[in-house]
Design a protein around this motif. Structure first.
Motif, PDB file in Angstrom:
ATOM      1  N   THR A 105      41.615  30.160  49.244  1.00  0.00           N
ATOM      2  CA  THR A 105      43.035  29.788  49.267  1.00  0.00           C
ATOM      3  C   THR A 105      43.947  31.008  49.308  1.00  0.00           C
ATOM      4  O   THR A 105      45.010  30.991  49.937  1.00  0.00           O
ATOM      5  N   ASN A 106      43.510  32.097  48.665  1.00  0.00           N
ATOM      6  CA  ASN A 106      44.342  33.297  48.589  1.00  0.00           C
ATOM      7  C   ASN A 106      44.016  34.326  49.680  1.00  0.00           C
ATOM      8  O   ASN A 106      44.459  35.470  49.594  1.00  0.00           O
ATOM      9  N   GLY A 107      43.235  33.914  50.681  1.00  0.00           N
ATOM     10  CA  GLY A 107      43.051  34.764  51.854  1.00  0.00           C
ATOM     11  C   GLY A 107      41.747  35.532  51.931  1.00  0.00           C
ATOM     12  O   GLY A 107      41.526  36.279  52.892  1.00  0.00           O
ATOM     13  N   GLY A 108      40.875  35.406  50.956  1.00  0.00           N
ATOM     14  CA  GLY A 108      39.605  36.122  50.994  1.00  0.00           C
ATOM     15  C   GLY A 108      38.712  35.590  52.102  1.00  0.00           C
ATOM     16  O   GLY A 108      38.527  34.383  52.215  1.00  0.00           O
ATOM     17  N   ARG A 109      38.173  36.489  52.917  1.00  0.00           N
ATOM     18  CA  ARG A 109      37.318  36.048  54.020  1.00  0.00           C
ATOM     19  C   ARG A 109      36.036  36.858  54.149  1.00  0.00           C
ATOM     20  O   ARG A 109      35.222  36.572  55.016  1.00  0.00           O
ATOM     21  N   THR A 110      35.870  37.885  53.321  1.00  0.00           N
ATOM     22  CA  THR A 110      34.620  38.646  53.352  1.00  0.00           C
ATOM     23  C   THR A 110      34.143  38.869  51.916  1.00  0.00           C
ATOM     24  O   THR A 110      34.917  38.691  50.957  1.00  0.00           O
ATOM     25  N   PRO A 111      32.880  39.298  51.729  1.00  0.00           N
ATOM     26  CA  PRO A 111      32.372  39.540  50.380  1.00  0.00           C
ATOM     27  C   PRO A 111      33.099  40.650  49.627  1.00  0.00           C
ATOM     28  O   PRO A 111      32.920  40.788  48.420  1.00  0.00           O
ATOM     29  N   VAL A 112      33.932  41.428  50.342  1.00  0.00           N
ATOM     30  CA  VAL A 112      34.703  42.475  49.664  1.00  0.00           C
ATOM     31  C   VAL A 112      35.592  41.864  48.595  1.00  0.00           C
ATOM     32  O   VAL A 112      35.803  42.460  47.518  1.00  0.00           O
ATOM     33  N   ALA A 113      36.131  40.671  48.834  1.00  0.00           N
ATOM     34  CA  ALA A 113      36.984  40.002  47.849  1.00  0.00           C
ATOM     35  C   ALA A 113      36.212  39.743  46.562  1.00  0.00           C
ATOM     36  O   ALA A 113      36.747  39.915  45.452  1.00  0.00           O
ATOM     37  N   GLY A 114      34.956  39.337  46.690  1.00  0.00           N
ATOM     38  CA  GLY A 114      34.124  39.118  45.505  1.00  0.00           C
ATOM     39  C   GLY A 114      33.849  40.403  44.753  1.00  0.00           C
ATOM     40  O   GLY A 114      33.803  40.414  43.516  1.00  0.00           O
ATOM     41  N   VAL A 115      33.657  41.491  45.491  1.00  0.00           N
ATOM     42  CA  VAL A 115      33.451  42.792  44.852  1.00  0.00           C
ATOM     43  C   VAL A 115      34.713  43.207  44.099  1.00  0.00           C
ATOM     44  O   VAL A 115      34.652  43.705  42.963  1.00  0.00           O
ATOM     45  N   VAL A 116      35.887  43.012  44.720  1.00  0.00           N
ATOM     46  CA  VAL A 116      37.163  43.335  44.060  1.00  0.00           C
ATOM     47  C   VAL A 116      37.319  42.502  42.793  1.00  0.00           C
ATOM     48  O   VAL A 116      37.765  43.016  41.755  1.00  0.00           O
ATOM     49  N   HIS A 117      36.962  41.232  42.851  1.00  0.00           N
ATOM     50  CA  HIS A 117      37.054  40.349  41.676  1.00  0.00           C
ATOM     51  C   HIS A 117      36.235  40.908  40.516  1.00  0.00           C
ATOM     52  O   HIS A 117      36.666  40.897  39.354  1.00  0.00           O
ATOM     53  N   ALA A 118      35.044  41.431  40.814  1.00  0.00           N
ATOM     54  CA  ALA A 118      34.199  42.015  39.768  1.00  0.00           C
ATOM     55  C   ALA A 118      34.822  43.282  39.204  1.00  0.00           C
ATOM     56  O   ALA A 118      34.770  43.527  37.979  1.00  0.00           O
ATOM     57  N   ILE A 119      35.438  44.087  40.065  1.00  0.00           N
ATOM     58  CA  ILE A 119      36.088  45.328  39.604  1.00  0.00           C
ATOM     59  C   ILE A 119      37.286  45.013  38.712  1.00  0.00           C
ATOM     60  O   ILE A 119      37.514  45.675  37.689  1.00  0.00           O
ATOM     61  N   VAL A 120      38.052  43.982  39.081  1.00  0.00           N
ATOM     62  CA  VAL A 120      39.207  43.573  38.260  1.00  0.00           C
ATOM     63  C   VAL A 120      38.745  43.159  36.865  1.00  0.00           C
ATOM     64  O   VAL A 120      39.330  43.563  35.848  1.00  0.00           O
ATOM     65  N   LEU A 121      37.697  42.374  36.789  1.00  0.00           N
ATOM     66  CA  LEU A 121      37.163  41.957  35.487  1.00  0.00           C
ATOM     67  C   LEU A 121      36.661  43.164  34.691  1.00  0.00           C
ATOM     68  O   LEU A 121      36.813  43.214  33.463  1.00  0.00           O
ATOM     69  N   PHE A 122      36.081  44.119  35.389  1.00  0.00           N
ATOM     70  CA  PHE A 122      35.584  45.324  34.711  1.00  0.00           C
ATOM     71  C   PHE A 122      36.738  46.126  34.115  1.00  0.00           C
ATOM     72  O   PHE A 122      36.657  46.624  32.980  1.00  0.00           O
TER      73      PHE A 122
END
Length: 567
Positions: free
Chosen positions: A320-337
């Motif tokens: 919904t927020n525009g993520g289209r590659t696995p990079v978004a998932g990697v960023v999500h993990a970095i934000v949580l870290f």
């Protein structure tokens, strides 16, 4: 399903980075930040509800989420702890402790990797839908049940883990409701419900936690239990990897639980990926996704984490927020870290009633009551599978529910196949185009000493017994030739081959020829491997019914009588 060829492991991150651009990174960055914020309260809540600390929930979301995105086969999948695992994780910890959970999660990871290596990703998708709905609804009710104590502030210290005794304890202690705690929980619940109506982009759980935590911390006189009160000051130190004991005794005890984690994780992640594919138009590599999920569950236990799988709500938030590659998932993990490193002291202030409200909403969304209502219009067998799986999940545990649900579904499926598999007997004349839409049908004359049996469906153990019973009931009439028409037999199993072999031998002892007609190539290969061609003779396996009838009519010419076979 294909066991041959190279390993089907092609992470989507690798292919996504080949044609990556600044615009794609901008979209992935925004989506990853939003998903990381959304995942924060869920990771904390799922960790606590599973019987571990909030830190463990966050560590699982960070490490597991990173590996799922980096090594998985879906472009937009977000991995981490989910509500589906709460029940099984809680029960494993209660029975085997944290080390038992680590071993079970590690073994589940190995099972997932094996499923991917053997290209079984597509097979997992065929788990009967009523089973998925049944145990998901059961998990939802169980999660809801675990939150009553914190939501109402009952103050129970040793709540029974079983469903019925748990509610017995609640009912007997409802006079001890802490009204301040209940008001805090209701306020959080109201914010979570109202927020999506204002904007679907706003994470209602996070908004509720921020507002309610701030009010509880600032307004004097509000005294409710917080995360810090229950777990003490949460550490911001990165957990050091540690091992665990793995021996045959431990494996034997925990293998059923590991199997449940693996199957549940595979189902949930592939369902999430399928939904995501429908929205984005992409195509998930199911086998790679299972291997990526398996790798996450192999590594996470060494850092004290709990099982990881794809999370459909977070995945849809990503899309919904525009993520289209696995990079978004990697960023999500970095934000949580980063949150883990710098904001953990604030997490200590979150009221437990607020987290209970978050999980109550999660359980409602998981319940799928609309789907259950629609399934009640389906055949009774689907309703039975759903009901059994649901009740076993709630009353006993998820391991038994999945095993018994699968067993019941298989039995009902076999019954349906047997009911829909027809075995017809012909004599005198045979319409070789029966059942087709051809305008002109060819009719063959079958001599009196010839009987034709047609099997319409798979020739497996259940149908083989049905065919054997039909043949025995016709043994009083001893023809000179029996033609078995197999044009509509897609496969044959060992029981079918055994029954066919027994029929051929008993017929030959009585001087009756057996001719096979229209045998498909894969069925013929199975028969040849079993030596049926040598037993019956290559010339008695005909490619078409016309050739089989011609041969049979030559063996039993019209001038002969059937009584010759009975002499």
């Amino acid at each position: 399903m294909n066991f041959n060829g190279s390993i089907d492991f092609r992470p989507k991150l690798v292919s996504a980075l080949k044609n990556y651009s600044a615009d794609k990174f901008k979209n992935d960055l925004v989506a990853g930040i939003v998903v990381g914020i959304v995942a924060l309260p869920l990771a904390i809540a799922f960790g606590i509800a599973s019987g571990v600390s909030p830190t463990v929930g966050l560590i699982t979301a960070i490490i597991g989420g990173f590996i799922v995105s980096a090594a998985g086969g879906c472009t937009v999948q977000i991995g981490g702890p989910t509500g589906a695992f709460i029940v099984i994780v809680y029960n494993i910890i209660a029975s085997f402790g944290l080390e038992g959970l680590a071993v079970a999660t590690f073994m589940a990871g190995l099972i997932l990797v094996a499923l991917g290596f053997f290209r079984l990703g597509t097979v997992i998708k065929f788990i009967p839908y009523p089973i998925v709905v049944g145990f998901t609804a059961g998990i939802a009710l169980t999660i809801f049940s675990t939150q009553i104590n914190d939501f109402f502030g009952l103050g129970l210290k040793n709540v029974p883990s079983e469903f019925i005794p748990k509610w017995g304890a609640y009912i007997s202690n409802f006079g001890n409701i802490d009204w301040v705690t209940l008001c805090v929980g209701l306020a959080a619940l109201a914010i979570i419900i109202v927020t999506p109506k204002v904007s679907r982009r706003l994470p209602g759980a996070l908004i509720a936690i921020i507002i309610v935590t701030a009010v509880v911390a600032v307004v004097p006189g509000i005294s409710v239990e917080t995360i810090g009160d229950r777990f003490g000051s949460l550490s911001t130190d990165i957990p050091q990897p540690h091992g665990f004991e793995l021996n045959m005794a431990t494996i034997n005890r925990l293998l059923p639980s590991a199997f449940t984690i693996a199957i549940l994780g595979a189902i949930e992640s592939l369902l999430s990926a399928t939904v995501a594919d429908g929205v984005t138009g992409t195509r998930t590599n199911s086998n790679t996704e299972l291997i990526g999920q398996g790798m996450a569950n192999i590594i996470v236990p060494f850092f004290g984490g709990i099982p990881v799988t794809g999370a459909i709500a977070r995945t849809m938030t990503n899309i919904t927020n525009g993520g289209r590659t696995p990079v978004a998932g990697v960023v999500h993990a970095i934000v949580l870290f980063l949150i883990f490193l710098f904001l953990m002291p604030l997490i200590n202030l979150i009221p437990m009633a607020c987290l209970a409200a978050v999980l109550i909403v999660v359980s409602y969304n998981m319940s799928g009551w609309r789907t259950i209502r629609s399934i009640f219009h389906n055949p009774k067998s689907d309703i039975s599978v759903l009901a059994v799986t649901f009740l076993l999940t709630v009353i006993f545990d998820l391991t038994i529910a999945i095993e018994m649900g699968l067993l019941l579904a298989v039995i009902l499926f076999l019954r349906r196949v047997m009911e829909n598999t027809e075995i017809k007997a012909y004599s005198g004349q045979l319409d070789i185009d029966e059942g087709s839409e051809m305008a002109h049908h060819e009719v063959l004359d079958v001599n009196p000493g010839v009987e034709v049996y047609e099997i319409d469906g798979p020739f497996f153990f259940g149908v083989a017994t049905k065919f054997d019973e039909l043949m025995r009931s016709s043994m009083g009439r001893k023809p000179l030739v029996r033609i078995i028409r197999m044009r509509k037999v897609p496969f044959i199993d060992s029981t079918g081959i055994h029954n066919l072999e027994t029929l051929i031998k008993s017929s030959q002892e009585e001087g009756i020829h057996v001719v096979l007609s229209g045998v498909k190539e894969n069925v013929r290969t199975a028969l040849v491997n079993a030596g049926i061609n040598r037993l019956i003779g290559e010339d008695h396996i005909c490619s078409h019914i016309t050739k089989a009838v011609e041969m049979a009519n030559r063996i039993a010419p019209a001038s002969s009588t059937v009584s010759a076979a009975n002499a």
